[in-house]
Enzyme design. Sequence first.
Site, short mmCIF file in Angstrom:
data_model
loop_
_atom_site.label_atom_id
_atom_site.label_comp_id
_atom_site.label_asym_id
_atom_site.label_seq_id
_atom_site.Cartn_x
_atom_site.Cartn_y
_atom_site.Cartn_z
N GLU A 292 7.02 -2.72 -6.35
CA GLU A 292 5.68 -2.75 -5.77
C GLU A 292 4.66 -3.00 -6.87
OE1 GLU A 292 2.92 0.36 -3.13
OE2 GLU A 292 4.34 1.11 -4.63
N LYS A 352 3.74 -3.66 4.30
CA LYS A 352 3.89 -2.21 4.41
C LYS A 352 3.30 -1.71 5.73
CE LYS A 352 3.08 1.97 1.64
NZ LYS A 352 2.46 2.50 0.40
N CYS A 407 7.40 2.11 -1.33
CA CYS A 407 6.89 3.36 -1.89
C CYS A 407 7.12 4.55 -0.96
CB CYS A 407 5.43 3.19 -2.27
SG CYS A 407 4.85 4.45 -3.45
#
Length: 541
Positions: A292, A352, A407
């Site tokens: 990321e 995301k 994440c």
Amino acid sequence: MLMTETAAPAAARPARIPRWLAYAAAVVAGGLLLVSFPPYGLWFCAPVGVALLACAVRGRGVWGGLGFGWIAGVVLFVPLLSWTGTQVGWWPWILLANLEAAYIGLLGAAAAFATPLFLRYRWTWPLMTALLWTAQEYARSRTPFGGFPWGRLAFSQADAPTVRYAVLAGAPLVTLVVALAGGLLAFAAWHLASFRQAPAPGRVRPGVLPALLADLGAVAVIAAGALIPLVAPGEGRAVDIAIVQGNVPRLGLDFNEQRRAVLDNHVSATLELAAKVDRHEIRRPALVVWPENSSDIDPYVNADAYEAIDRAARTIGAPILVGAVLAPDDGHVRNTGVLWIAGQGPQQQYTKRHPVPFAEFIPMRPLVRKITKKVDLVRSDFLAGDRPGLITVPAEGGSFPVGDVICFEVAYDDIVRDTVTGGARLLVVQTNNATFNTAEALQQLSMVRLRSVEHGRPGLMASTVGVSAFVSPDGRAYDATTFNTRAALVRQTHLTVVKTPATTLGGTPEAVLAGLALFGLVMAGFVRRRARVQHTDEEEA
């Protein structure tokens, strides 16, 4: 007939422990829960912490249970989440920790409310302890603003036999088992401490047998996890996968101001990896994974970034999954994983689905700005994606699908599962730990390990600064990097296709367990009401 507490003299079984001891038990409970998580990793402390909190709140009023639960939660979450304040200061950290602690407080209040049920039917105490912990995590994983599941009991168990329960019904079952063991330990301790009278000549002390059985039960439910079969690491098609951890010039929030240097670091590390391939030191990987924020310069609109990434892909001769921040003309930014094919550019992407509140988007921005101007560090709210992170990687011998999550998304059951039900054969977690520390990275890696067990899939975590690692379907981590270093890892990975019971069942078990906890509280309400009516009748008589 159900065995009730009336089987022994009421004086022999006090309803609660002294207040000073309850304070001490709540504090120690929070501390034991804390050290069960990485970087300490003392997983066996988790059920003991659950047991101490159960003893602290038993027999208290609802407000007393709330208070003791909150104390345990503060002792747990303030240090556990200390990494959240590394760059933004103490107040967001303390606010978040107290919010998470409030859920443990509600757990304590619910357990205190249910005490009459425990007094009437002894066997319900361990069971309700387990159900209430699972229900608490169910709520905390969803509220507010989509929830924050960090600190679930299951995430402390990556090295424990109990992690294997995840293959049956995911993280909720692991939490249930750990909390059940804690409830049994509390049951055992209470029985030993409650019977103070001397035994009759030739008799065993009254509380010894129930306590022994409860202790054996706690050990049994933990040890039984070792008997659960897992997906073998060597099953499935073998492919070589690479992780590039390019590192950043310096840790901190200003990594965004180092965007070109961070991109160049990942490009140069990939070129070095390609040189090893050319020297036949390693095999050419089928996929290279960047973390990321490895390119916070949008390659769709920036020609230099496009050329740099494409050069790395051409040189390594393999697709690269790039962690990129995209900034199109609609006023929103997107945190994405972009599959880059040499000479073709970006071909697929995953956006995301769960941006982090107060980090990637600011709820109630005008109100929060009155509290702190730091909300303006997030200049544009990140837009959430609307589809699972399923990316198909072209390769010799046939393409293969990978499940990409970004994440903190690894903490959310449904986001990871959606990639597997979509066909993913490898779990990929792209993350950026440059604003945190080693503890946060290790806590996140423990989640990846549980997810691999849960879904019977190999996994990996690719970080800008560490910790990056490969994970096998049995939950073992390999080649873990150190923090704040540059590294490139290559490992042969076997892509599995087995569907585990946890993948099939999805969120149903957790919803059922939460419903059973609610049912238990309703039953406790009936018992309380019946006790009040009986007491009133006795007074009138």
